[in-house]
Every structure is written in C-alpha cells, then in structure tokens.
Enzyme design. Sequence first.
Site, PDB file in Angstrom:
ATOM      1  N   ARG A 246      -6.968  46.547 -14.347  1.00 20.38           N
ATOM      2  CA  ARG A 246      -7.825  45.354 -14.263  1.00 20.38           C
ATOM      3  C   ARG A 246      -7.058  44.102 -14.717  1.00 20.38           C
ATOM      4  NH1 ARG A 246     -11.278  43.780 -17.986  1.00 20.38           N
ATOM      5  NH2 ARG A 246     -11.818  45.857 -18.707  1.00 20.38           N
TER       6      ARG A 246
ATOM      7  N   TYR B   1     -16.535  27.228   3.518  1.00 14.87           N
ATOM      8  CA  TYR B   1     -16.935  28.601   3.864  1.00 14.87           C
ATOM      9  C   TYR B   1     -18.325  28.886   3.267  1.00 14.87           C
ATOM     10  CZ  TYR B   1     -16.728  33.670   4.096  1.00 14.87           C
ATOM     11  OH  TYR B   1     -17.012  34.985   4.348  1.00 14.87           O
TER      12      TYR B   1
ATOM     13  N   ASP C  50      -8.680  25.557  -0.033  1.00  9.81           N
ATOM     14  CA  ASP C  50      -8.752  26.840   0.672  1.00  9.81           C
ATOM     15  C   ASP C  50      -7.855  26.728   1.907  1.00  9.81           C
ATOM     16  OD1 ASP C  50      -9.414  29.001   2.324  1.00  9.81           O
ATOM     17  OD2 ASP C  50     -11.530  29.011   1.738  1.00  9.81           O
TER      18      ASP C  50
ATOM     19  N   LYS D  80      -7.877  37.686   5.902  1.00  5.76           N
ATOM     20  CA  LYS D  80      -7.731  37.080   7.218  1.00  5.76           C
ATOM     21  C   LYS D  80      -6.258  37.127   7.649  1.00  5.76           C
ATOM     22  CE  LYS D  80     -12.088  36.358   6.571  1.00  5.76           C
ATOM     23  NZ  LYS D  80     -12.596  35.123   6.000  1.00  5.76           N
TER      24      LYS D  80
HETATM   25  C1  LIG Z   1     -13.358  34.747   4.998  1.00 10.80           C
HETATM   26  C2  LIG Z   1     -13.142  33.488   4.276  1.00 10.80           C
HETATM   27  C3  LIG Z   1     -13.408  33.401   2.895  1.00 10.80           C
HETATM   28  C4  LIG Z   1     -13.944  34.554   2.087  1.00 10.80           C
HETATM   29  O1  LIG Z   1     -13.056  35.610   2.052  1.00 10.80           O
HETATM   30  P1  LIG Z   1     -13.476  37.144   1.791  1.00 10.80           P
HETATM   31  O2  LIG Z   1     -12.180  37.846   1.759  1.00 10.80           O
HETATM   32  O3  LIG Z   1     -14.379  37.523   2.924  1.00 10.80           O
HETATM   33  O4  LIG Z   1     -14.216  37.159   0.502  1.00 10.80           O
HETATM   34  C5  LIG Z   1     -13.158  32.193   2.280  1.00 10.80           C
HETATM   35  N1  LIG Z   1     -12.692  31.118   2.959  1.00 10.80           N
HETATM   36  C6  LIG Z   1     -12.446  31.170   4.275  1.00 10.80           C
HETATM   37  C7  LIG Z   1     -11.933  29.958   4.966  1.00 10.80           C
HETATM   38  C8  LIG Z   1     -12.655  32.356   4.986  1.00 10.80           C
HETATM   39  O5  LIG Z   1     -12.419  32.392   6.299  1.00 10.80           O
END
Ligand SMILES: *Cc1c(COP(=O)(O)O)cnc(C)c1O
Length: 392
Positions: free
Chosen positions: A57, A110, A182, A207
């Site tokens: 952790r 998001y 992000d 992603k």
């Molecule tokens: C999918 C996504 C998230 C969240 O990610 P997870 O791995 O699903 O928790 C955050 N920001 C963007 C731009 C995303 O496409």
Amino acid sequence: MNSKIGQGTRAVWAGEEGYLLGATQVPVVLSAAFGYRDMDEWLNVATGKAEGHIYTRNSNPTIAVFEEKARLLEDAEAATSAASGMGIISSPLFALLASGDRVVSVKDTYGGTSAIFNEYMPKYRIDAVQCDTADHDQIEAEIAKGCNLLYLETPTNPTTTIIDIARLSKVAHAQGAVVVVDNTAATPINQNPLQLGADVVVHSATKFLGGHADALGGVACGPKHLIDQIHHYREIHGAVLDPMSAYLLLRGMKTLDLRVKRQNESALRIAQFLESHPAVEPVFYPGLESHAGHAIARQQMKGFGGILSFLLKENSLDAVGRFIPHLRFAHAAGNLGAVETIVAPPATSSHVECTPEERAWLGIPEGLIRYSTGIEDVEDLIDDLASALKGL
Ligand SMILES: *Cc1c(COP(=O)(O)O)cnc(C)c1O
C-alpha cells in the site's frame, strides 16, 4: 535521463534496469509485504532513511517502475500512482485543499472529476467553480477572486475544447495557486503541461498510457514536495495500483510513442473525411483549421491526439443508435485510448449521469459521437465510417 533522449526511447527504457536473475522484463512482485531480519535495516527503510519496500500500500517494486516510466515521460521530478484515474485525480484535490479554499476549473472536466467538485467539495466547505471551458477571460476573472488550485483538462472530452495552459498557469501562480492538469487525452507524447507551467500532471493510465483497455490505473507527476503530499494521501485512502495492473500498463507504455503518432495521423485524416461528408456537421478535432482552439493547440501540443467527435446532421440519440451498429471496426463502449477504435455517444458514456437538459447546458448535443481512433489501417476506418453513414 538526459534531455536529448527522445520520448520513443523513454517509453521503452525509462525505469527498466537490471532485474532479478537477469530478467529483461520487470518482475511482477505480488507480495503484500517485504521482510527484514535485520531490525536496523527494517527501521531505516520504514522511516525512509534507506531505500526499500515495506508494504505494497506504501510502495512496491513493480509499481515503482511504472511510476518511474511515467515520471520520465513527463520529465518530472517525482511521480506517484493510484488504482485508477479517479484514484489519482481525487488525491491532489483532497490532499492539497482544506476547508475555506477555492478551486477554479471548467465545466467540461471528466464526469468523475465534476462529481468531486459538485458532490464532495461542498461537504468540506471547499468552493469549486466550473467556468465555461473555452472562456479564458471568465476563468481569469474567477482566479482573480481567489484561487488555491486551478484544475484544467485539455483537450476536453467529448468536444475536444482547448485551454491555454501557459496563459492560465501564469495567472493562477500570481494568486499562489497550484495548477493541476489532466493530460489523459493528449498523452505525454503530444503535450507536457509541466513544461507549459503547470505544477502537477495527472493521467488516467487506463486510457492511452496502458493502451490496451485491460488494466485500470492512474499516475501523477510533478515536483517532489507536491507529489509527496499526494502520495501520502494515496497511502492512507488506500486506492493502490495492483502490481499486476502496473505490469500490464508498463507493457503497454513501451509502444506509447508508436501508437500515439499513428493515432494522431489517422484521427486527422478521419476528421478531414468527416468534415467533407454531407451527413456530418460539425467535426471537433483540434488538428482541423476550423477548430476554435486550433491556434492554441498548435502552440502547446506536438500532435493533436487520437480523439475526435462529430455530430450527425440528424441530431438525435435515435440516429446515433442506427449509426453505431453499422461500424465493423469499433467497439461501442465507455472507454478511449486503446489500440481498437472505440465509439460512444456522451449520453451513454462520459455524460451518462446528466439529464438531456444538463447535456444541453454543457453544450453537448444528443447526436454527438466520440470517436477514439485505434491503430487499425486508416483506410479501413474511413471505409467503415463511409458505409455506416450511407446506411443512415
Ligand atoms: C477515463 C478518464 C478519467 C478517469 O479515469 P479512470 O481510470 O476511469 O478512473 C479521468 N480523466 C479523463 C480525461 C478520462 O478520460
């Protein structure tokens, strides 16, 4: 790594060094804990005076390699990870903010991130303001009213709106705010927010970084004093990346540069094809000259990314429902950034939690389709779209 070393080389080699028994690939260390017979050594590792691992952790050798690769791709001082993109996005928001603070962000973050702003920040008496995404003057005016953290996402999902990271970082820093970006949609191959003035960059590694839609994960990169605080929160709230997922993400990241460059090229060709098609209008892709953010994108991005969106002229969810099943080479799913092409209407994916009225307020039409370009042959993808559009 020395600054001359390119992103393709970093994707392959960063973090990868001599492993157990000469293995050329990173071992998946599934151990929950790490044992010590020497109490002095144990104490030194446990108190951070010596390098090593105590409990997964807190840290783990496989996860550490994943963090190191992401750190070097974003050219940051430090990095930490979490079990998902949301695990890492929530960490700076809860670790760095306190009651009475003010966050400035945009409407198009998001969906999960917007939920933190709307559902959770108010519970902690943190004021979260979401401005019109492309309205830089409004964002600057809100920052001027007081700002502890500026949170940006660019290009946005699903309309690919572009926000000027350098311009807003400067204004936010004048207020003493921390700037978090992000960078999931752009990837470190196309955009490096830290070099544009941001303090912390976050990714949903689920992603493009992983790229194979088979593991969830998140990573944050930035200066050590901020990453230490984010990491400490991660240790305590416990949304820790699984070492097996860390391995899958690492394996995917080795081809990040290859994949993203191909996706950049294919997405532009597809956007140009759709823009000239009579059944489609408009097409949102930052690489198109018709895109409102094209000039800023040209300045801050090295490539325009794999994601585009477009509106069927027959603007309805019903038309989307008749179009999507005709696509042969596309998953219809709530995901993006994989080797396979993925399509989704916002109404069932990124903005499923909103009512049609809320989507309209956000400027997201019901007939919009998000298209995450895969690594297939672009001619096949264009043929596929052409025949599905004919079937409408
Ligand atoms: C999918 C996504 C998230 C969240 O990610 P997870 O791995 O699903 O928790 C955050 N920001 C963007 C731009 C995303 O496409």
